[in-house]
Design an enzyme around this catalytic site. Sequence first.
Site, short mmCIF file in Angstrom:
data_model
loop_
_atom_site.label_atom_id
_atom_site.label_comp_id
_atom_site.label_asym_id
_atom_site.label_seq_id
_atom_site.Cartn_x
_atom_site.Cartn_y
_atom_site.Cartn_z
N GLY A 221 0.77 -1.23 0.00
CA GLY A 221 0.00 0.00 0.00
C GLY A 221 0.80 1.28 0.00
O GLY A 221 0.22 2.37 0.12
N GLY A 264 3.40 -3.85 -3.81
CA GLY A 264 3.14 -4.15 -5.23
C GLY A 264 3.49 -2.93 -6.06
O GLY A 264 4.53 -2.87 -6.73
N ARG A 301 -7.09 1.25 -15.40
CA ARG A 301 -7.07 2.08 -14.19
C ARG A 301 -7.79 3.43 -14.35
O ARG A 301 -8.52 3.84 -13.45
CB ARG A 301 -5.64 2.29 -13.68
N TYR A 305 -10.75 3.35 -11.74
CA TYR A 305 -10.46 4.05 -10.47
C TYR A 305 -10.36 5.56 -10.65
O TYR A 305 -9.90 6.26 -9.74
CB TYR A 305 -9.10 3.61 -9.90
N CYS A 331 -15.51 0.00 -27.70
CA CYS A 331 -16.79 0.50 -28.18
C CYS A 331 -17.73 0.84 -27.03
O CYS A 331 -18.81 0.27 -26.89
CB CYS A 331 -17.39 -0.52 -29.13
N TYR A 359 -0.63 -3.22 -12.03
CA TYR A 359 -2.06 -3.37 -12.34
C TYR A 359 -2.40 -2.83 -13.73
O TYR A 359 -3.49 -2.34 -13.96
CB TYR A 359 -2.93 -2.71 -11.26
#
Length: 404
Positions: A221, A264, A301, A305, A331, A359
């Site tokens: 994180g 990560g 992403r 997000y 589309c 990601y």
Amino acid sequence: MNEYLKSQLVQAAQEFGTPLYVYNARTIEEQYNKLKESFAGLRYRIFYASKALTNISILRLIHSLGAGIDCSSINELKMALHAGCSPSNILYTSNGISFDEISEAVALGAHVNIDSLSNLKKFGEKFKSNYPVGIRLRPNILAGGNLKISTGHDKSKFGIPVEQINEVVQIAKMYDLQITCLHIHTGSEIKDVEIFIKGLQVLFELIPQFPNLQVIDLGGGFKVPYKPEEEGTPMHELGKALVKAFQEVDTTYGKQFEVWFEPGKFMVSEAGYFLTEVNVIKETKHVTFVGVNSGFNHLIRPMFYDAYHGIVNLSNPNGDPHKYTVVGNICETDTFATDRALPEVKEGDLLAFLNAGAYGFEMSSNFNSRYKPAEVLILKDQLHLIRKRDTWEDLIKQQIQVIE
Ligand code: LLP
């Protein structure tokens, strides 16, 4: 981005085509070294959260630097083994998985963190005190870049809520479990040191209830900057605060605890570039659209997000800035960036999306029956293809035609 890297990205696009993911091994190593420097005063272990990017060459690279691998599915675990990581360097932090998968992870010899009372009971019945185990807890702390990536708050599905700790202790006693690790992962993109310390304090308070405890696992994180004006987690400051906290707790309990981390994004986000080519420039009354040869099927992403990814026009890096809305070719609404100032863009230009290592490829799909991109690793100044672009064969090989 320096000129040399720009030229390598252009070369990668020429050699392997676009859309293309390119990762710079040097950046990954630099990020790992930052962790080592920041945490030098601790007894720590790093397990790279492979869900960010599982390509086996990336896993091998990160493992060669000295990190273990953190997994969130049995196949990630098998991928880590396949990449040459030994079971003792693999951590499997579960989230809503079946007990069969937990049993398989035990059979394969990984460290396991369990996230539900029901699986903990099943674990007790099957393994008793024969296999050390960790507990994933929910600390009830709201933190992270946005709600979708906040995992530790009091309505989150992740972990055993900390208020159910008595039940954990009861199960542990009933089956004589060796609970050696307490784990939290509060969210992704956490900037403030205080949040990590707050989570740590939640776990520290539980220490007296777990006589076999050796490890405090703080998850991942750490924030990396996505926007130019943003700052990441101050890692040195975090390291100092953790050293102080662990010194105190070690003295109190007369024991030396280890702290584990599962980064990560911190490891791979900034190492990754997603290269696309401009198919179409569409001038309209209010907006100039730049349509690239990719979409949210390859980099989800921004749509998923509302994430910001920097964009570099590699074909015209010093051109006059104009405002563009950069869109994909999927589309349905498919926007990478709205009203973004970029050096003048023309059809055929090569655009690099920044911070695309974590990601990015990993969350890509074949939506609209498009191929997943290829992946390239820049290692010691050489370009290496580490995944081929999908082919027509890949698209249809699992389908079964039943209508004659
Ligand atoms: N450990 C556990 C148990 C996790 O669930 C995660 C991420 C990590 C470690 C690594 O977190 P990181 O250091 O990467 O923030 N797809 C989202 C991020 C989801 C993170 C899920 N869990 C995104 O693209 O922002």
